[in-house]
Design an enzyme around this catalytic site. Structure first.
Site, short mmCIF file in Angstrom:
data_model
loop_
_atom_site.label_atom_id
_atom_site.label_comp_id
_atom_site.label_asym_id
_atom_site.label_seq_id
_atom_site.Cartn_x
_atom_site.Cartn_y
_atom_site.Cartn_z
N THR A 184 0.74 -1.13 0.00
CA THR A 184 -0.05 0.05 0.13
C THR A 184 0.77 1.30 0.01
OG1 THR A 184 -1.67 -1.29 1.12
CG2 THR A 184 -1.66 1.16 1.09
N LYS A 235 2.36 -8.15 13.50
CA LYS A 235 1.25 -7.68 13.07
C LYS A 235 0.22 -8.28 13.82
CE LYS A 235 -1.71 -6.23 9.15
NZ LYS A 235 -1.96 -6.04 7.77
N THR A 273 2.18 -4.75 4.51
CA THR A 273 2.14 -4.85 5.82
C THR A 273 1.87 -6.49 6.22
OG1 THR A 273 -0.18 -4.42 6.12
CG2 THR A 273 1.28 -2.72 6.59
N ASP A 274 1.27 -7.40 5.42
CA ASP A 274 0.97 -8.76 5.52
C ASP A 274 1.99 -9.78 6.10
OD1 ASP A 274 -1.80 -7.97 4.73
OD2 ASP A 274 -1.98 -10.15 4.15
#
Lengths: 419, 419
Positions: free
Chosen positions: A90, A243, A166-167
């Protein structure tokens, strides 16, 4: 007038109207429009009504900055040089290429067009290692990324920022933590909300990551929102970060301790937490060891699982088990793990609790696991243990022994199972 | 004098000396000694030097209580009746059977000998459903346990306490949450530290669980230390609880919200948190639906995993994927998941983030997953989703639909992916 790439357009499709700059599209059936915030939307051409608002408006973002500031960026001897390396995700969608395609390089101008707030903080070098969604991250990209970081530091970068989805950021940050000996900060950052959303975190995360990359430390870190507000970013050790929320801006947390430090957004101060050890800038000689053993699997144990879940592990060099509690699996699974050990695999136990150490000396199940040759990973996170085992099998003489030692801050080397 | 079961003995083996009561052993090669705190140790007979300190000392714990209090327990009409059901684990090791073997029943006398502090709080019924380490828990034990709880409530129990090992307590509590409609509290408790340790949590957890079982509510809950101190136990909803630390006394936490309530150890007050919904006592008619579909697997996705990890899933009725971020896997894995759906499996997406909802409408990967027929489990925990899918496949008409609806507090039914 037929719209062409670079035009500012208003696109109406179904009941939705988007305004932005038309981007080149590789696909004749779709229009790609870059919205104000930098986020791209694709619209089927045949369903869309397109109105040109301004011809050749170039790219979004220009009007936000001072044209003189961004058009010709001169090298400023008084500023450090920060390399920005993009892998996709992103946050990378805010960096715009005038060609509309992914190129192997981007320059300071591209960076400042995307995030004008970065101006005046550093001289920038830009580099694209990949442009993938981070769920598609592969170990070979970690290797290319480590090589690119190494080259950038060798070429004089005073710090590196890695833009990453971020995953799987925690897995990549772990990989680089094991692969690199770095004399400067290597700072992963990303964005939980795309730039077209009012709540986007991409600007603050990018700014804080650049500040962290200039700091007096030499660690592989993750820099992401520390709270849901825009007050500060936390700096997490690459091997300790996770995360922990699907969507919150402050989704990333250090597990098994406090973050290394933080970057205050307003004051730009980078501070390190009391009592947290970290390497100082230039304290380490640059080196890279990017080899990985690909044949390593992580298997999570749950009650009632089919023993056949372990069938495909034959011939693997390494297996990380995400067990229960102090590091257990059903007693009936232990002989199979012993078999894998006998076949030459390094089999490592971690815990799905995530916090705390595994300790297989307390209960019978654990002692049987140790007797079967299973190795304990202390308080190493399961995902980090997988990456570490891939690295250890390719780089150290005794990988089983290495899994019980701290290589990159991933493991607390002490035996206090009840602490 | 040859030592016999029931004798108080001093056993010296290697450099270690243990004192306790000799227990009957099913194994001729080992002595089993119950230590002061109730913890059993096994010692190889041939290595041990045994000295009898007191013949026929019976069982440990008697001297701690008032002999008159525990020897003849009369039913007290003024007290509620609490059924204690044991499945094994550290806490159950404190309940001692004078026969030394696991029997199908234990009585109030046994309970009060194990935990004298339970005296005067309730009339007790005792029952052993299993005596296993909780890592060995199997779905068929969940079924027997649900049946036993159902029978106890039918027989008049005002509340049920289930003693369970901590490793898989969350899975069992989830199972009973889906299987049971209960008009009274069903409270799981366990012990992170065995009773022979000064820091043992077993007495406080047992006392608080009994108090919770008497409370005005009707939920399946987990009652464990709320802090590292002996101040209160937290009451967690069975479908929302997770063991988040391998060894801490306060390892259990509610994920995705606050605990339902707490039990203050000193005042014995059971309070429920403001704004937390819970069923009131007698608000629900007793029912049990213990059927489970055994062919359900949970598979955790990690970068670089071998696609062969999905091979064994052919023919499974259900698959729960523990994906990354908002609920993703590598794009290349999606066709395989679609294949499983086409073969008739219910394939469900959860997130290894643990907190937050999966939302597969945001990114391409997610939309491709939805197109492949993968079902989203909202903010249901991965382990809970597995248990729920086992239950749903055996009990509801449209299991895929059920995975998106809240059945037992496991899922927040709203679409706020960014909340």
């Amino acid at each position: 007038m037929s719209p062409s790439p670079g035009d500012r357009v208003r696109v109406t499709h179904a009941d939705v109207t988007d305004e932005g700059v038309l981007m080149p599209s590789s696909d004749a059936e779709h229009l790609v429009v870059k919205l104000e915030g930098g986020y791209n939307v694709g619209v089927a051409r045949e369903d869309a009504d397109v109105e040109v608002l301004e011809s050749d408006a170039h790219v979004v973002g220009e009007e936000d900055g001072d044209e003189d500031d961004v058009s010709e960026i001169e090298f400023d001897d008084d500023l450090p040089t920060v390399s920005l390396i993009s892998t996709g995700g992103t946050i990378a969608s805010t960096v715009d290429y005038r060609t509309g395609a992914v190129t192997a390089q981007f320059d300071a101008e591209d960076v400042l067009r995307a995030v004008p707030d970065l101006a005046g903080r550093a001289n920038y070098r830009g580099r694209v290692v990949a442009n993938i969604l981070s769920e598609n991250m592969e170990p070979n990209v970690w290797q290319r990324l480590a090589g690119a970081v190494h080259e950038e530091i060798e070429a004089g970068a005073d710090g590196v920022v890695v833009m990453h989805g971020t995953d799987t950021m925690q897995y990549s940050a772990s990989a680089l933590s094991f692969m690199l000996d770095t004399p400067v900060p290597v700072v992963f950052t990303g964005s939980q909300r795309s730039a077209d959303r009012p709540s986007s975190d991409n600007v603050m995360n990018a700014v804080c990551a650049v500040e962290a990359a200039k700091a007096d430390c030499a660690e592989v870190m993750v820099c992401m929102h520390g709270t849901p507000s825009d007050d500060y970013c936390s700096l997490h050790r690459g091997t300790r970060v996770r995360k922990n929320h699907t969507s919150r801006r402050d989704a990333f947390q250090t597990v098994g301790g406090e973050p290394l430090g933080r970057v205050d957004y307003e004051t730009e101060a980078v501070t390190f937490a009391d009592g947290r050890e970290y390497a100082e800038r230039d304290g380490v000689e640059l080196d890279v060891a990017p080899d990985l053993e690909p044949g390593v699997e992580l298997v999570k144990f749950t009650p009632g699982m089919d023993p056949a879940a372990f069938d495909y592990l034959d011939g693997k060099a390494g297996v990380v088990v995400e067990g229960t509690g102090l590091g257990h699996v059903h007693t009936d699974r232990i002989p199979r793990l012993g078999e894998l050990v006998d076949e030459g695999a390094t089999v490592v136990m971690t815990s799905q609790c995530l916090e705390g150490r595994v300790c297989d000396r307390v209960y019978d199940t654990g002692r049987d696991l140790l007797d079967a040759g299973v190795v304990e990973a202390g308080d190493t996170l399961p995902g980090t243990a997988k990456v570490k085992l891939m690295w250890a099998l390719a780089n150290v003489e005794d990988p089983a022994d290495a899994m019980g030692r701290d290589l990159a801050g991933e493991l607390t080397e002490e035996s206090r199972p009840w602490a």
